[in-house]
Design a protein around this motif. Structure first.
Motif, PDB file in Angstrom:
ATOM      1  N   ASN A 187       0.820  -1.217   0.000  1.00  0.00           N
ATOM      2  CA  ASN A 187       0.000   0.000   0.000  1.00  0.00           C
ATOM      3  C   ASN A 187       0.858   1.272   0.000  1.00  0.00           C
ATOM      4  O   ASN A 187       0.568   2.238   0.703  1.00  0.00           O
ATOM      5  CB  ASN A 187      -0.965   0.027   1.185  1.00  0.00           C
ATOM      6  CG  ASN A 187      -2.075  -0.995   1.038  1.00  0.00           C
ATOM      7  OD1 ASN A 187      -2.415  -1.393  -0.071  1.00  0.00           O
ATOM      8  ND2 ASN A 187      -2.634  -1.413   2.154  1.00  0.00           N
ATOM      9  N   GLY A 188       1.923   1.260  -0.738  1.00  0.00           N
ATOM     10  CA  GLY A 188       2.762   2.439  -0.889  1.00  0.00           C
ATOM     11  C   GLY A 188       3.757   2.691   0.241  1.00  0.00           C
ATOM     12  O   GLY A 188       4.486   3.664   0.201  1.00  0.00           O
ATOM     13  N   THR A 189       3.780   1.848   1.267  1.00  0.00           N
ATOM     14  CA  THR A 189       4.745   2.021   2.357  1.00  0.00           C
ATOM     15  C   THR A 189       5.605   0.766   2.472  1.00  0.00           C
ATOM     16  O   THR A 189       5.141  -0.348   2.211  1.00  0.00           O
ATOM     17  CB  THR A 189       4.034   2.264   3.712  1.00  0.00           C
ATOM     18  OG1 THR A 189       3.214   1.137   3.998  1.00  0.00           O
ATOM     19  CG2 THR A 189       3.208   3.529   3.684  1.00  0.00           C
ATOM     20  N   LYS A 190       6.837   0.988   2.873  1.00  0.00           N
ATOM     21  CA  LYS A 190       7.752  -0.135   3.041  1.00  0.00           C
ATOM     22  C   LYS A 190       7.393  -0.896   4.315  1.00  0.00           C
ATOM     23  O   LYS A 190       7.169  -0.290   5.359  1.00  0.00           O
ATOM     24  CB  LYS A 190       9.199   0.339   3.107  1.00  0.00           C
ATOM     25  CG  LYS A 190       9.724   0.836   1.797  1.00  0.00           C
ATOM     26  CD  LYS A 190      11.201   1.143   1.883  1.00  0.00           C
ATOM     27  CE  LYS A 190      11.701   1.528   0.506  1.00  0.00           C
ATOM     28  NZ  LYS A 190      13.126   1.761   0.490  1.00  0.00           N
ATOM     29  N   VAL A 191       7.361  -2.181   4.193  1.00  0.00           N
ATOM     30  CA  VAL A 191       7.053  -3.051   5.325  1.00  0.00           C
ATOM     31  C   VAL A 191       8.337  -3.234   6.130  1.00  0.00           C
ATOM     32  O   VAL A 191       9.420  -3.449   5.572  1.00  0.00           O
ATOM     33  CB  VAL A 191       6.530  -4.417   4.833  1.00  0.00           C
ATOM     34  CG1 VAL A 191       6.291  -5.358   5.994  1.00  0.00           C
ATOM     35  CG2 VAL A 191       5.284  -4.233   3.991  1.00  0.00           C
TER      36      VAL A 191
END
Length: 178
Positions: free
Chosen positions: A69-73
């Protein structure tokens, strides 16, 4: 009057053996460079998805985290993570040094250039085989193999110049008698 052998003639006698090994070494470095710059490599974090692949540069720089969702995990890194980054960086350094060694080998034709090429080939084989069956390490292993074999074959095909062999044989007859 004793005539001394011409060292240049011996060097040119070995030039053919050197030129025979160069295509194999060049092919190997081409495959390794292709694998490092274009192929997919496994990410370096714990419990990575087997389907995820990253570029070697992203792996080396630690930019191999998955994006959701557009963020780094946030991921958990393995022990000795920084040491593994150094091992990844040595792959690039070995290619640069290897190309310089190839140029030196082609220019001067000295067999001493084969020794570091053997080390590069052996290092690369151990490095790439240890990363598993992913296209990047597989292609890199296919490149490091001709580098190692080409260097070994080149070393075996060349010999010390004849005048140097004769000097070495004369020196072995001299012993230290205290």
């Amino acid at each position: 009057m004793e005539s001394r052998p011409d060292p240049k003639a011996d060097q040119w006698d070995q030039r053919g053996a050197v030129w025979v090994s160069l295509p194999l070494l060049i092919l190997g470095f081409f495959l390794v460079a292709f694998a490092l710059f274009n192929a997919a490599w496994p990410p370096d974090y714990l419990n990575a998805d087997s389907g995820q692949h990253v570029s070697h540069l992203d792996r080396m720089l630690g930019k191999d985290q998955p994006i959701f969702n557009g963020t780094k995990v946030e991921v958990e890194r393995p022990p000795a993570y920084l040491a593994r980054r150094i091992v990844d960086a040595v792959a690039y350094i070995s290619v640069i040094i290897g190309v310089l060694l190839l140029l030196g080998l082609a220019w001067w034709g000295e067999r001493v250039f084969y020794l570091p090429l053997m080390v590069i080939g052996l290092y690369g084989l151990c490095y790439s085989v240890g990363l598993g069956i992913v296209i990047g390490p597989t292609v890199a292993a296919a490149g490091y193999t001709p580098i190692f074999l080409g260097a070994v074959i080149g070393w075996l095909m060349t010999d010390l110049p004849k005048h140097q062999n004769q000097e070495n044989q004369q020196m072995t007859g001299i012993g230290f008698t205290g």
